[in-house]
Write an enzyme that holds these catalytic residues in place. Structure first.
Site, PDB file in Angstrom:
ATOM      1  N   PRO A 212       0.823  -1.223   0.000  1.00 60.79           N
ATOM      2  CA  PRO A 212       0.000   0.000   0.000  1.00 60.79           C
ATOM      3  C   PRO A 212       0.853   1.268   0.000  1.00 60.79           C
ATOM      4  O   PRO A 212       0.334   2.362  -0.234  1.00 60.79           O
ATOM      5  CB  PRO A 212      -0.851  -0.124   1.270  1.00 60.79           C
TER       6      PRO A 212
ATOM      7  N   GLU B 132       2.766  -7.810   8.571  1.00 59.84           N
ATOM      8  CA  GLU B 132       3.029  -6.372   8.667  1.00 59.84           C
ATOM      9  C   GLU B 132       4.062  -5.909   7.636  1.00 59.84           C
ATOM     10  O   GLU B 132       4.535  -4.788   7.685  1.00 59.84           O
ATOM     11  CB  GLU B 132       3.494  -6.009  10.082  1.00 59.84           C
TER      12      GLU B 132
ATOM     13  N   ARG C  70      -3.768  -8.226 -20.659  1.00 58.12           N
ATOM     14  CA  ARG C  70      -4.662  -7.725 -21.713  1.00 58.12           C
ATOM     15  C   ARG C  70      -3.917  -6.987 -22.814  1.00 58.12           C
ATOM     16  O   ARG C  70      -4.456  -6.772 -23.885  1.00 58.12           O
ATOM     17  CB  ARG C  70      -5.726  -6.809 -21.109  1.00 58.12           C
TER      18      ARG C  70
ATOM     19  N   ASP D   4     -11.374  -0.044 -25.237  1.00 58.15           N
ATOM     20  CA  ASP D   4     -12.129  -0.073 -23.979  1.00 58.15           C
ATOM     21  C   ASP D   4     -11.810   1.098 -23.048  1.00 58.15           C
ATOM     22  O   ASP D   4     -11.023   1.976 -23.394  1.00 58.15           O
ATOM     23  CB  ASP D   4     -11.925  -1.411 -23.262  1.00 58.15           C
TER      24      ASP D   4
HETATM   25 CL1  6GU Z   1      -0.321  -3.709  -3.208  1.00 56.83          CL
HETATM   26  N1  6GU Z   1      -0.981  -4.486  -0.780  1.00 56.83           N
HETATM   27  C1  6GU Z   1      -1.757  -4.449   0.300  1.00 56.83           C
HETATM   28  N2  6GU Z   1      -1.498  -5.261   1.314  1.00 56.83           N
HETATM   29  N3  6GU Z   1      -2.789  -3.626   0.438  1.00 56.83           N
HETATM   30  C2  6GU Z   1      -3.032  -2.831  -0.594  1.00 56.83           C
HETATM   31  C3  6GU Z   1      -2.274  -2.818  -1.766  1.00 56.83           C
HETATM   32  C4  6GU Z   1      -1.239  -3.678  -1.823  1.00 56.83           C
HETATM   33  N4  6GU Z   1      -2.777  -1.906  -2.615  1.00 56.83           N
HETATM   34  C5  6GU Z   1      -3.807  -1.368  -1.980  1.00 56.83           C
HETATM   35  N5  6GU Z   1      -3.969  -1.910  -0.769  1.00 56.83           N
END
Ligand code: 6GU
Length: 237
Positions: free
Chosen positions: A89, A116, A154, A169
């Site tokens: 994230p 974690e 794709r 698309d």
């Molecule tokens: Cl790539 N990993 C995780 N654990 N949560 C996420 C993510 C990735 N992308 C958005 N949320």
């Protein structure tokens, strides 16, 4: 294209990727999926791959050694230092442009974290590209890796039946897609728009373009403004 996935949950990847269009692409050899179970590379006799975080705090951290040994195995298989995508994230938010860029590679390696996260030192060694799929937190990198692989696949010639369909698309032209209809002509008293039954291809194209522009303006004003900027000649529409 070879997709190499480093994960603690290879079954999660293979069971999803064998279905539908990606399954067909694997069957035809257009894409090759290789899952590497990070647990297979632990030196711990109890096969443990995670440990408590130094400094304390919640959760577990994936150990550096199994990830590194897995990465080395993947590198020797490929024969050179590959492009590695670490799903986190904290990464750059994935988009269509990145999908097109990744699709040019012969090999892509995906590193899926869990718990974690992964010991920072092995990330410093591998120097992956950190990629996120949006601003929410998931339990691991497997679903994001599959999202990225799907979007990338794709754009590989032979994956979609009609090579045009990746261009026409949503996002291909910077706009959302127009609405689609199939038989029957009337469903719950709702008729298919007249123009689509006319057989007049130029009128159909014009209607679809108008629908795409209208939808984008309404649903994604951010994309609409970007498209306007890139298509000055269409500002009268
Ligand atoms: Cl790539 N990993 C995780 N654990 N949560 C996420 C993510 C990735 N992308 C958005 N949320």
């Amino acid at each position: 294209m070879n997709f190499h996935v480093m994960t603690l949950f290879p079954d999660m990847i293979t069971t999803v990727m064998c279905e539908s269009i990606l399954g067909r692409a694997q069957a035809s050899g257009t894409i090759i999926l290789k899952c590497h179970n990070i647990r297979d590379y632990t030196l711990d006799r109890h096969t443990r791959v995670d440990d408590y975080p130094y400094g304390g705090g919640a959760g577990m951290v994936m150990e550096a050694e199994p990830v590194w040994r897995c990465y080395e195995a993947v590198c020797s298989e490929i024969g050179h230092k590959p492009r590695v995508i670490h799903l986190t994230p904290q990464g750059r938010v994935f988009n269509q442009e990145m999908a097109v860029d990744f699709a040019h590679e012969d090999d892509l390696v995906f590193l899926c974290g869990h718990y974690e996260g992964i010991d920072e030192r092995v990330l410093e060694e591998i120097e992956p590209e950190d990629v996120s799929i949006g601003d929410y937190v998931l339990t691991g990198g497997e679903l994001p890796a599959m999202v990225v692989m799907d979007a990338v696949a794709r754009h590989i010639p032979g994956v979609l039946h009609n090579d045009d369909s990746a261009i026409g698309d949503s996002f291909g032209n910077g706009l959302l897609e127009y609405p689609q209809y199939t038989r029957p002509e009337v469903f719950h008293d709702r008729s298919v728009p007249e123009v689509l039954l006319s057989g007049h291809h130029a009128n159909v194209d014009k209607w679809r373009m108008e629908q795409s522009i209208e939808r984008t303006k309404e649903r994604r004003p951010d994309l609409y403004e970007k498209w306007l900027g890139e298509n000055d000649e269409n500002t009268d529409k």
